[in-house]
Motif scaffolding. Structure first.
Motif, PDB file in Angstrom:
ATOM      1  N   ALA A  99       0.834  -1.207   0.000  1.00 42.59           N
ATOM      2  CA  ALA A  99       0.000   0.000   0.000  1.00 42.59           C
ATOM      3  C   ALA A  99       0.870   1.258   0.000  1.00 42.59           C
ATOM      4  N   LYS A 100       1.954   1.244   0.768  1.00 41.55           N
ATOM      5  CA  LYS A 100       2.878   2.377   0.786  1.00 41.55           C
ATOM      6  C   LYS A 100       3.482   2.604  -0.593  1.00 41.55           C
ATOM      7  N   LYS A 101       3.855   1.505  -1.250  1.00 45.97           N
ATOM      8  CA  LYS A 101       4.427   1.624  -2.593  1.00 45.97           C
ATOM      9  C   LYS A 101       3.398   2.164  -3.579  1.00 45.97           C
ATOM     10  N   ALA A 102       2.143   1.744  -3.433  1.00 43.84           N
ATOM     11  CA  ALA A 102       1.082   2.226  -4.327  1.00 43.84           C
ATOM     12  C   ALA A 102       0.898   3.734  -4.192  1.00 43.84           C
ATOM     13  N   VAL A 103       0.888   4.214  -2.958  1.00 42.30           N
ATOM     14  CA  VAL A 103       0.763   5.661  -2.726  1.00 42.30           C
ATOM     15  C   VAL A 103       1.976   6.382  -3.305  1.00 42.30           C
ATOM     16  N   GLU A 104       3.145   5.802  -3.103  1.00 45.38           N
ATOM     17  CA  GLU A 104       4.395   6.416  -3.568  1.00 45.38           C
ATOM     18  C   GLU A 104       4.417   6.615  -5.082  1.00 45.38           C
ATOM     19  N   ILE A 105       3.904   5.643  -5.831  1.00 42.94           N
ATOM     20  CA  ILE A 105       3.979   5.731  -7.289  1.00 42.94           C
ATOM     21  C   ILE A 105       2.670   6.206  -7.920  1.00 42.94           C
ATOM     22  N   GLY A 106       1.684   6.558  -7.070  1.00 42.74           N
ATOM     23  CA  GLY A 106       0.457   7.161  -7.577  1.00 42.74           C
ATOM     24  C   GLY A 106      -0.609   6.209  -8.063  1.00 42.74           C
ATOM     25  N   GLU A 107      -0.581   4.971  -7.609  1.00 40.21           N
ATOM     26  CA  GLU A 107      -1.642   4.029  -7.969  1.00 40.21           C
ATOM     27  C   GLU A 107      -2.872   4.268  -7.096  1.00 40.21           C
ATOM     28  N   LYS A 108      -4.034   3.836  -7.567  1.00 37.86           N
ATOM     29  CA  LYS A 108      -5.279   4.100  -6.855  1.00 37.86           C
ATOM     30  C   LYS A 108      -5.883   2.858  -6.205  1.00 37.86           C
TER      31      LYS A 108
END
Length: 359
Positions: A99-108
């Protein structure tokens, strides 16, 4: 959508179902599995996930191998069963990082291929996803693709595409319990002192799947066949001559009845007949003659041993087909007192063999 990926067998089918169900969704794979032990197994699984994602044209991010951080949270959970509290912790740890990586790279949106595993609890995984996105704008995607024949199709697809199918979940605790139940040694946690590739080891599988990837890249037709055999590990082995330790090389399948054997040679030899407990001593000079090799010392032999087939053929010549006699190579065989310290295990095992298909 960021897709946390655990292994190629689970991800290969899961990713294709996602592409079918969500044709407009851009997928990004994220391999974050610091629970996997040892590190060689981690690399093997990542390499095969990469191979799968390349086939499917899905970008893949390799997360950090935070093994010590993951291990720190398992205190008190070491003896938990499969689907117990340790698994809940493990899911939370890995999915939260995703989840942290998703936020970092702008995934929803995030999901995990662990949802595809037939041995994992779907509710635990869904809860891990829900907990991971708390306090973020992320959404979760949790659908059970295992139902209605999904699991059968998953394994069929993995077999057809020759993916690596691991034989334990990943963590050291699950591995230990599984091998204890199977009455098998923990060979995954051992390696040769000179780092040679052992038969049936993780390193052998790493080399095998490097060849698989190379064959695919070159368009060479091949098959993977499973061979069942009696495997062997020398847990420790050493020789003393007149109470002084000397270099020694133990042939594969040297099977010992006890951990200490004392033998006296009355004269010098190049190769002995069968001695106590079936032991056969072989001088380096004699070995070089029989193998047509040019080893200058037993230490050199230990660091760069003959290939497995040549050694087995020489064993058969010395002590017969399928023999388990301890065969030990020494720099020379002089008259005197020898003491052998050794322990080994023999166990049923299997390994994959790559065969090039004839055109």
């Amino acid at each position: 959508m960021l897709v946390h990926i655990c292994c190629s067998v689970d991800s290969h089918y899961f990713l294709q179902r996602l592409k079918k169900e969500l044709p407009n969704e851009q997928l990004v794979g994220y391999f974050y599995d610091p629970n996997i032990h040892p590190y060689s197994e981690y690399l093997l699984r990542f390499n095969d996930v990469k191979r799968s994602c390349d086939k499917l044209k899905i970008p893949l991010i390799m997360g950090e191998y935070d093994y010590e951080a993951w291990l720190g949270g398992t205190k008190g959970l070491e003896n938990e069963p499969e689907k117990g509290k340790r698994c809940v912790y493990c899911f939370d740890f890995r999915v939260k990082n995703a989840a942290k990586k998703a936020v970092e790279i702008g995934e929803k949106t995030i999901t995990t291929t662990l949802l595809m595993s037939p041995k994992k609890d779907f509710t635990q995984l869904t809860n891990a996803l829900k907990n991971a996105v708390l306090g973020t704008q992320l959404e979760i995607f949790a659908v059970d693709f295992r139902i209605n024949g999904g699991t059968n199709e998953q394994f069929k697809m993995a077999k057809n595409d020759k993916l690596y199918h691991q034989n334990y979940c990943g963590c050291i605790f699950g591995l230990t319990k599984q091998r204890e139940a199977q009455n098998l040694p923990l060979t995954e946690l051992s390696s040769d002192i000179f780092n040679k590739t052992l038969i049936g080891s993780i390193n052998e599988r790493l080399e095998l799947y490097e060849k698989v990837a190379e064959c695919e890249k070159m368009g060479i037709s091949f098959s993977l066949d499973r061979s069942y055999f009696l495997n062997y590990r020398l847990l420790f082995g050493g020789v003393k001559f007149n109470k002084t330790a000397i270099p020694s090389y133990f042939f594969f399948y040297s099977n010992f009845k006890r951990e200490s054997v004392k033998i006296t040679l009355e004269s010098d030899f190049e190769m002995t007949d069968t001695l106590r407990d079936g032991v056969i001593f072989l001088s380096l000079k004699r070995l070089n003659f029989m193998l047509k090799s040019e080893y200058k010392s037993v230490l050199e032999l230990c660091k760069n041993p003959p290939n497995f087939d040549d050694e087995l053929a020489l064993r058969a010549k010395i002590s017969g087909q399928m023999s388990l006699n301890p065969i030990i190579v020494l720099d020379d065989l002089r008259a005197g007192r020898y003491e052998i310290f050794a322990k080994n295990v023999l166990f049923n095992d299997s390994r994959e063999i790559l065969r090039i298909n004839e055109s």
